[in-house]
Design an enzyme around this catalytic site. Structure first.
Site, PDB file in Angstrom:
ATOM      1  N   ASN A   9     -13.497 -49.523 -15.007  1.00  0.00           N
ATOM      2  CA  ASN A   9     -13.666 -48.852 -13.830  1.00  0.00           C
ATOM      3  C   ASN A   9     -14.681 -47.732 -14.150  1.00  0.00           C
ATOM      4  OD1 ASN A   9     -13.294 -46.211 -12.121  1.00  0.00           O
ATOM      5  ND2 ASN A   9     -11.299 -45.948 -13.199  1.00  0.00           N
ATOM      6  N   LYS A  11     -16.119 -45.240 -12.615  1.00  0.00           N
ATOM      7  CA  LYS A  11     -16.023 -43.902 -11.961  1.00  0.00           C
ATOM      8  C   LYS A  11     -17.352 -43.420 -11.404  1.00  0.00           C
ATOM      9  CE  LYS A  11     -12.512 -43.115 -15.498  1.00  0.00           C
ATOM     10  NZ  LYS A  11     -11.466 -42.086 -16.333  1.00  0.00           N
ATOM     11  N   HIS A  95      -5.556 -44.316  -8.941  1.00  0.00           N
ATOM     12  CA  HIS A  95      -6.005 -43.789 -10.075  1.00  0.00           C
ATOM     13  C   HIS A  95      -5.576 -42.242 -10.304  1.00  0.00           C
ATOM     14  CE1 HIS A  95      -8.253 -42.488 -13.453  1.00  0.00           C
ATOM     15  NE2 HIS A  95      -8.718 -43.618 -13.972  1.00  0.00           N
ATOM     16  N   GLU A  97      -6.888 -39.847 -11.511  1.00  0.00           N
ATOM     17  CA  GLU A  97      -7.806 -38.946 -10.863  1.00  0.00           C
ATOM     18  C   GLU A  97      -7.721 -38.693  -9.405  1.00  0.00           C
ATOM     19  OE1 GLU A  97     -11.180 -40.708 -13.047  1.00  0.00           O
ATOM     20  OE2 GLU A  97     -10.502 -40.033 -14.727  1.00  0.00           O
ATOM     21  N   GLU A 165      -1.445 -46.168 -17.132  1.00  0.00           N
ATOM     22  CA  GLU A 165      -2.482 -45.447 -17.650  1.00  0.00           C
ATOM     23  C   GLU A 165      -1.971 -44.040 -17.888  1.00  0.00           C
ATOM     24  OE1 GLU A 165      -6.708 -46.871 -16.551  1.00  0.00           O
ATOM     25  OE2 GLU A 165      -6.335 -45.472 -15.239  1.00  0.00           O
ATOM     26  N   GLY A 171      -9.876 -40.951 -21.016  1.00  0.00           N
ATOM     27  CA  GLY A 171     -11.137 -39.986 -21.453  1.00  0.00           C
ATOM     28  C   GLY A 171     -10.829 -39.271 -22.268  1.00  0.00           C
ATOM     29  N   SER A 211      -8.563 -44.605 -22.987  1.00  0.00           N
ATOM     30  CA  SER A 211      -9.330 -44.768 -24.240  1.00  0.00           C
ATOM     31  C   SER A 211      -9.217 -46.197 -24.725  1.00  0.00           C
ATOM     32  CB  SER A 211      -8.963 -43.579 -25.066  1.00  0.00           C
ATOM     33  OG  SER A 211      -8.948 -42.510 -24.387  1.00  0.00           O
TER      34      SER A 211
END
Ligand code: PGA
Length: 255
Positions: A9, A11, A95, A97, A165, A171, A211
């Site tokens: 991904n 991003k 996701h 985010e 996730e 991150g 991560s």
């Protein structure tokens, strides 16, 4: 037998020149990836040129989001048929985010997943709890409706990949331990079993994301219900992404 799946991904990273360099690096290094599905999900402006760059390789192309309508007055949005036109076979949906920064909730995500699978593409559908939710012992309470309210028998299981996730691992450099991840993956598979039955659930890939790095990939991918990884930061460096693919290859050849 579930084919291991490693997805990157990207991003909101990479210009065209940077993307071409990254893809060339991945393409040239993909020698020991037999038996692994490899997907990259660049930002939308790169899809057409990168579709050309991966042509004839085993690298599949995906998008990071899609609107649920096929077309219309939705400024700034992109539809699934458009992504298909650009060469995508996969779309990441839900996701964290998108959930946390752009307010996407389960009811909307249910429509998005159906837009993707209904168009013949595969949805990489993401679920996961925040740190506060985990610390309050609510991981299953959060993940259960993320699965149950969005997926259903009308979503073809052949067109579905699920990604667990944990938000606190994305991150942050803080990864779930293989045991923590396996516990939630097992729970997700049991929820999938209640929708698709045990055989259906046994065929759906459930990826771990948060991560994932070359040095922790093997431990995570060695777990029975972890079928691959959704990789953020480490997929932006060809050598790291390739090292994760190699770790997957080794982990799954041992199983
Ligand atoms: P990360 O991102 O690997 O940088 O933690 C994973 C993701 O958000 O999919």
């Amino acid at each position: 037998m579930r084919t291991p799946f490693i997805a990157g991904n990207w991003k909101m990273h990479k210009t065209l020149a940077e993307a071409r360099e990254l893809v060339a690096g991945i393409r040239n290094g993909l020698t020991n990836a037999s038996g692994i599905d490899v997907l990259i999900c660049p930002p939308v402006q790169l899809l057409f040129p990168i579709a050309k760059a991966v042509l004839g390789t085993k690298i599949m192309l995906g998008a990071q989001n899609a609107h649920e309508a096929t077309h219309g007055a939705f400024t700034g949005e992109v539809s699934v048929p458009m992504l298909k036109d650009a060469g995508c076979t996969h779309v990441i949906i839900g996701h964290s985010e998108r959930r946390l920064l752009f307010g996407e909730r389960n009811d909307r995500l249910a429509r998005k997943v159906r837009a993707v699978t209904g168009a013949g593409l595969t949805a990489v559908y993401c679920v996961g709890e925040t740190l506060a939710e985990r610390e309050a012992g609510k991981t299953q309470e959060v993940v259960r409706p993320q699965v149950d309210e969005v997926l259903g028998r009308d979503v073809q299981s052949e067109r579905l990949v699920v990604a667990y996730e944990p938000v606190w691992a994305i991150g942050t450099g803080r990864t779930a331990t293989p045991q923590q991840a396996q516990e939630v993956h097992g729970f997700i598979r049991s929820r999938l079993g209640s929708i698709y039955g045990p055989t259906g659930a046994a065929n759906i890939r459930v990826l771990y994301g948060g991560s994932v790095k070359p040095d922790n990939a093997a431990g995570l991918l060695g777990q029975p219900d972890i079928d691959g990884a959704l990789v953020g930061g480490a997929c932006l460096v060809a050598a790291d992404f390739l090292a994760i693919i190699s770790a997957a290859s080794e982990a799954f050849s041992r199983q």
